[in-house]
Scaffold this motif. Structure first.
Motif, mmCIF file in Angstrom:
data_model
loop_
_atom_site.group_PDB
_atom_site.id
_atom_site.type_symbol
_atom_site.label_atom_id
_atom_site.label_comp_id
_atom_site.label_asym_id
_atom_site.label_seq_id
_atom_site.Cartn_x
_atom_site.Cartn_y
_atom_site.Cartn_z
ATOM 1 N N PHE A 735 -54.985 49.533 23.477
ATOM 2 C CA PHE A 735 -55.134 47.943 23.647
ATOM 3 C C PHE A 735 -55.944 47.343 24.948
ATOM 4 O O PHE A 735 -56.274 46.552 24.789
ATOM 5 N N THR A 736 -55.464 48.277 25.763
ATOM 6 C CA THR A 736 -56.074 47.404 27.242
ATOM 7 C C THR A 736 -57.311 47.225 27.408
ATOM 8 O O THR A 736 -57.832 46.497 28.418
ATOM 9 N N GLN A 743 -55.946 41.661 21.783
ATOM 10 C CA GLN A 743 -54.680 42.617 22.002
ATOM 11 C C GLN A 743 -53.629 42.062 21.310
ATOM 12 O O GLN A 743 -53.049 42.792 20.310
ATOM 13 N N ALA A 744 -53.370 40.800 21.281
ATOM 14 C CA ALA A 744 -52.208 40.065 20.163
ATOM 15 C C ALA A 744 -52.610 40.336 18.968
ATOM 16 O O ALA A 744 -51.849 40.602 18.202
ATOM 17 N N VAL A 745 -54.094 40.132 18.607
ATOM 18 C CA VAL A 745 -54.560 40.205 16.984
ATOM 19 C C VAL A 745 -53.983 41.728 16.639
ATOM 20 O O VAL A 745 -53.588 42.014 15.635
ATOM 21 N N LEU A 749 -51.878 43.473 13.821
ATOM 22 C CA LEU A 749 -52.535 43.960 12.545
ATOM 23 C C LEU A 749 -51.810 45.291 12.628
ATOM 24 O O LEU A 749 -51.236 45.697 11.399
ATOM 25 N N LEU A 750 -51.124 46.068 13.635
ATOM 26 C CA LEU A 750 -50.561 47.099 13.716
ATOM 27 C C LEU A 750 -49.311 47.065 13.116
ATOM 28 O O LEU A 750 -48.881 47.707 12.342
ATOM 29 N N ASP A 751 -48.534 45.927 13.376
ATOM 30 C CA ASP A 751 -47.147 45.652 12.773
ATOM 31 C C ASP A 751 -47.294 45.331 11.188
ATOM 32 O O ASP A 751 -46.356 45.710 10.488
ATOM 33 N N LYS A 752 -48.573 44.787 11.024
ATOM 34 C CA LYS A 752 -48.817 44.571 9.394
ATOM 35 C C LYS A 752 -48.833 45.844 8.690
ATOM 36 O O LYS A 752 -48.225 45.965 7.726
ATOM 37 N N LYS A 783 -63.785 34.456 16.980
ATOM 38 C CA LYS A 783 -64.554 34.121 18.164
ATOM 39 C C LYS A 783 -64.039 34.138 19.457
ATOM 40 O O LYS A 783 -64.554 34.863 20.227
ATOM 41 N N LYS A 784 -62.724 33.809 19.714
ATOM 42 C CA LYS A 784 -62.081 33.747 21.096
ATOM 43 C C LYS A 784 -61.716 35.476 21.130
ATOM 44 O O LYS A 784 -61.883 35.607 22.399
ATOM 45 N N GLY A 785 -61.399 36.128 20.233
ATOM 46 C CA GLY A 785 -60.818 37.385 20.549
ATOM 47 C C GLY A 785 -61.840 38.462 20.635
ATOM 48 O O GLY A 785 -61.953 39.462 21.360
ATOM 49 N N PHE A 786 -62.945 38.343 19.774
ATOM 50 C CA PHE A 786 -63.891 39.402 19.566
ATOM 51 C C PHE A 786 -65.384 38.860 19.706
ATOM 52 O O PHE A 786 -66.382 39.729 19.807
#
Length: 811
Positions: A735-736, A743-745, A749-752, A783-786
């Motif tokens: 994720f780095t 990273q948070a998203v 998603l991985l937890d989901k 938009k903010k993350g990707f």
């Protein structure tokens, strides 16, 4: 077309932009002769445990018709990126169902034309502009069929169209068309074999309608042996005949009508004065349809046969689900070989009939036998004959209260575990047995009976109150009665679409009778979630499923020496001949079931003349005992398998067999899985093949996703749980490369995924639910993350690749 790059077009585009224009230019009328997306099958229902799913079925892209109901050709299209003839095998499959000789495969560049009327050159390539005209294909079709000019007015007569969009299924089309072909050639005895629940009466209606409208047959008789069959026919399928139709009542044949519906019992009787059919000349009827012709009309010396022989000049069509072939009786001997057969197995495979699950219960005294103690008397003080009583004796000559209680308790337990309101028919040996079974079930279900005293009803020929509830039992909208105990009355002619449980506590030696009883559960009703049914068998009756005669074409084994009918083959002939199948005397009222309202079974003979009934001393003696220890020693669950046999297997076994034709190896499966843009597509595809993920997960482990379930169950690989896969991704810390928001998203998603599976993270709407809703609106998160939606989707695809990157069996 200028400016269009064909290889980028979808299959739908190819059809709309190239195929339809080509065939319309050739003269095909899209309103009456072209049908798109023709669904020929419904999709087989797969059952395991209490879960069921329909297999997804493909539709024929285009079917061409001479006129509605008369198919001529199948066109199977593929996207232009495929070879021109790729769809040919699929088209041949559809053409086989429709029995048409012309198949066209295309990718929009032209057609590969498969022409069964030209065996010298079966397949040729033709251009879009060379598509044959309707007249050309029709002429070839007529030559292939060998139609004469005299046949055409019958062959081409229109089907009835009520405007509802209902049209005959493919097998009904075949049955109707083959019957008309036979009649147009002068064949006067025709047999149709169609499994219970496949629409024999609707098929008969269309046959009559077309012959009547063509004026080839002007006076028609529909014969049945049960009042409910006649009334259901008159009110439902035959309703379009309107004022031209009448039901024969009061032993009078009214020549003012053209369509006559009649009971054998209303047309004849043992006395000459009762033979109403003789009121008209032998050539009065042009066509006679005999419903359920495996029963009374099959026997050469039956009371019914005299009607058919009197009107011997009429064309006679027999309808049956179970051709009767014994040493004494054969309806194929009278009608000839069937012109068309559609079996229970075919109906289940096509998804038009419900598959079954069998729960076989073995009771200790049934298998080991029971012998009374020396000098033991029964509850009535009668000395019990000293011998060993076994399964065939119980509830015929020997009644043991504890056995009745055990059967009733098993039925009750099954319904409580599954659905206490599931319509259930309990088949008992006789009326006395049905009475005692009703009482036992009432006592075991006090809460349900308190809600409605009709929760359990005895519905037999001797009970007017019970018979009056028959219509409510078979009506899906009526919740009560739920459980019906019976012996003979409900074995045939009862259209119980929502019956989910058939209980067999009756000794059944006749294959004909067994098929009829099983037919009570084979109807499907999607509206009421009736897709399958259970058979609870206490008498080893379901061993008959293993008999190759169960779903095969019977051989003619009738012998010329007359013999007596087997007791288990007793039918309505016995009513006329003085033997009551329920075992009652006339005073019990069993033969008085029929009436003009259609609530009953048999119409009584006139003036109360029921014939020479057995004397009391010939009645079978029964002993009634209690205080016997009885227990179930084995219970086995079997399912309808892919080859039509009953199998005892887990869902793991079914999954292995289902996967084998699609993925030959683990490597092939993993490559396909990893290459898929959306794993959900593969999951849906396999579900469409009948793999029930929830059932499989329950057998194996609920924390495995579909990929690991398949790897483990089909290819014997040790699986990783979803949590283990998620932890492995986190350990690699890939994720780095992303910013803080991304990273948070992705971590969420991985937890989901770990909690709910890969399907959850592939759905972009997951960004609307917790905890994503705390990060902002989905558009803001993306938009903010990707940056944009495509970048987000690419990141999700990369996340999936990381989840499945390592060997699935290694940490």
């Amino acid at each position: 077309m200028v400016g269009i790059k064909k290889t980028t077009l979808t299959e739908t585009d190819i059809i709309s932009k190239f195929i339809l224009p080509a065939i319309k230019i050739a003269g095909w009328d899209d309103m009456t002769q072209i049908r798109q997306e023709v669904k020929l099958r419904d999709g087989k229902v797969v059952v395991r445990g209490q879960a069921a799913a329909r297999k997804k079925v493909k539709s024929a892209d285009i079917v061409l018709y001479h006129k509605p109901g008369m198919p001529l050709a199948v066109i199977e299209a593929k996207a232009n990126k495929h070879e021109i003839g790729k769809g040919m095998q699929q088209g041949l499959d559809y053409a086989g169902l429709l029995e048409v000789p012309f198949i066209f495969a295309t990718n929009g560049d032209g057609f590969i034309f498969h022409d069964k009327t030209n065996p010298a050159t079966l397949e040729t390539e033709i251009s879009l502009e060379a598509f044959p005209t309707p007249a050309q294909l029709w002429q070839r079709y007529c030559n292939w069929k060998g139609y004469t000019e005299a046949q055409l007015p019958i062959i081409t007569q229109d089907y009835h169209d009520d405007g509802s969009g209902k049209s005959p299924r493919y097998y009904q089309l075949q049955a109707i068309n083959k019957t008309l072909e036979a009649i147009s050639l002068g064949q006067n005895r025709v047999l149709l074999v169609m499994a219970t629940g496949t629409g024999k009466t609707y098929t008969a209606f269309q046959i009559i309608w077309r012959l009547w409208k063509a004026r080839h047959k002007k006076r028609i008789l529909f014969l049945a042996d049960r009042n409910i069959l006649v009334d259901q026919t008159r009110i439902n399928d035959f309703q379009p005949f309107g004022q031209a139709m009448t039901k024969i009542t009061g032993r009078t044949v009214d020549p003012a009508y053209e369509i006559h519906l009649g009971l054998y019992q209303a047309l004849t009787g043992p006395e000459e004065a009762q033979k109403a059919y003789k009121q008209v000349d032998p050539d009065f009827f042009d066509l006679i349809i005999i419903d359920e012709c495996h029963r009374g009309s099959a026997a050469e010396d039956s009371a019914w046969r005299e009607i058919l022989q009197y009107f011997s000049s009429a064309t006679q069509v027999g309808l049956t689900a179970t051709p009767k072939e014994t040493e004494d009786v054969s309806n194929t001997d009278y009608f000839g070989d069937p012109v068309y057969t559609y079996s229970l197995k075919q109906g289940i495979e096509d998804g038009f009939l419900a598959p079954y699950k069998v729960v076989r219960v073995d009771i200790d005294i049934d298998l080991q036998g029971w012998r009374p103690t020396k000098g033991q008397v029964d509850k009535n003080g009668e000395l019990v004959d000293d011998r060993i009583y076994n399964q065939k004796d119980f509830d015929r000559t020997m009644v043991i209260d504890e056995r009745t209680e055990l059967v009733a308790q098993t039925i009750t337990s099954y319904l409580k575990r599954t659905d206490p309101m599931a319509k259930t028919i309990v088949f008992c040996n006789d009326i006395d047995h049905a009475d005692r079974m009703r009482r036992a079930l009432v006592n075991l279900n006090p809460e349900q009976v308190a809600k409605n005293e009709k929760y359990v009803m005895k519905i037999t020929g001797d009970d007017e109150i019970g018979k009056a509830q028959l219509d409510n039992f078979i009506n899906p909208k009526k919740p009560y009665p739920v459980i019906a105990t019976t012996s003979e009355l409900m074995s045939t002619g009862v259209d119980a679409k929502t019956c989910k449980l058939v209980v067999l506590d009756q000794t059944i030696q006749s294959m004909t009778k067994f098929k009829q009883i099983i037919g009570r559960g084979t109807r499907i009703d999607d509206r009421f979630n009736k897709l399958w049914f259970t058979i609870l068998d206490f008498k080893k009756a379901t061993d008959r499923f293993a008999d190759k005669g169960f779903d095969g074409i019977p051989e003619r084994i009738m012998i010329t020496t007359p013999g007596e009918l087997n007791d288990d083959d007793a039918d309505l002939d016995d009513i006329i001949n003085g033997v009551d199948p329920e075992g009652n005397s006339p005073s019990d009222g069993d033969n008085a079931a029929g009436n003009e309202e259609g609530t009953g079974d048999y119409e009584p003979l006139p003036d109360g003349d029921y014939g020479p009934w057995e004397d009391d001393e010939n009645q079978v003696e029964k002993f009634y005992v209690n205080g016997v220890a009885v227990k179930a020693i084995a219970e086995r669950v079997q399912y309808y398998d892919t080859d039509g046999k009953l199998v005892t297997e887990s869902f793991r076994d079914y999954t292995r067999k289902t996967m084998a034709p699609h993925f030959a190896s683990l490597d092939e499966f993993t490559k396909r899985w990893n290459a898929a843009e959306r794993k959900q597509a593969i999951i849906d595809e396999l579900e469409g093949e009948g793999i029930l993920w929830d059932v499989l997960a329950q057998e194996v482990g609920k924390d495995l996703d579909p990929f690991d379930l398949i790897c483990h169950v089909v290819y014997d690989q040790p699986p990783l749980t979803r949590k283990e896969r998620a932890d492995n991704v986190k350990k690699r810390n890939y994720f780095t490369k992303y910013g803080e928001t991304a990273q948070a998203v992705l971590t969420t998603l991985l937890d989901k995924y770990a909690d709910e599976g890969v399907q959850e993270i592939e759905n972009i709407h997951v960004l609307k639910v917790k905890p994503f809703d705390e990060m902002g609106r989905p558009i803001e998160i993306v938009k903010k993350g990707f940056g944009d939606k495509q970048a987000y989707l690419d990141a999700v695809s990369e996340l999936e690749a990381e989840i499945y990157r390592l060997d699935p069996r290694s940490a």
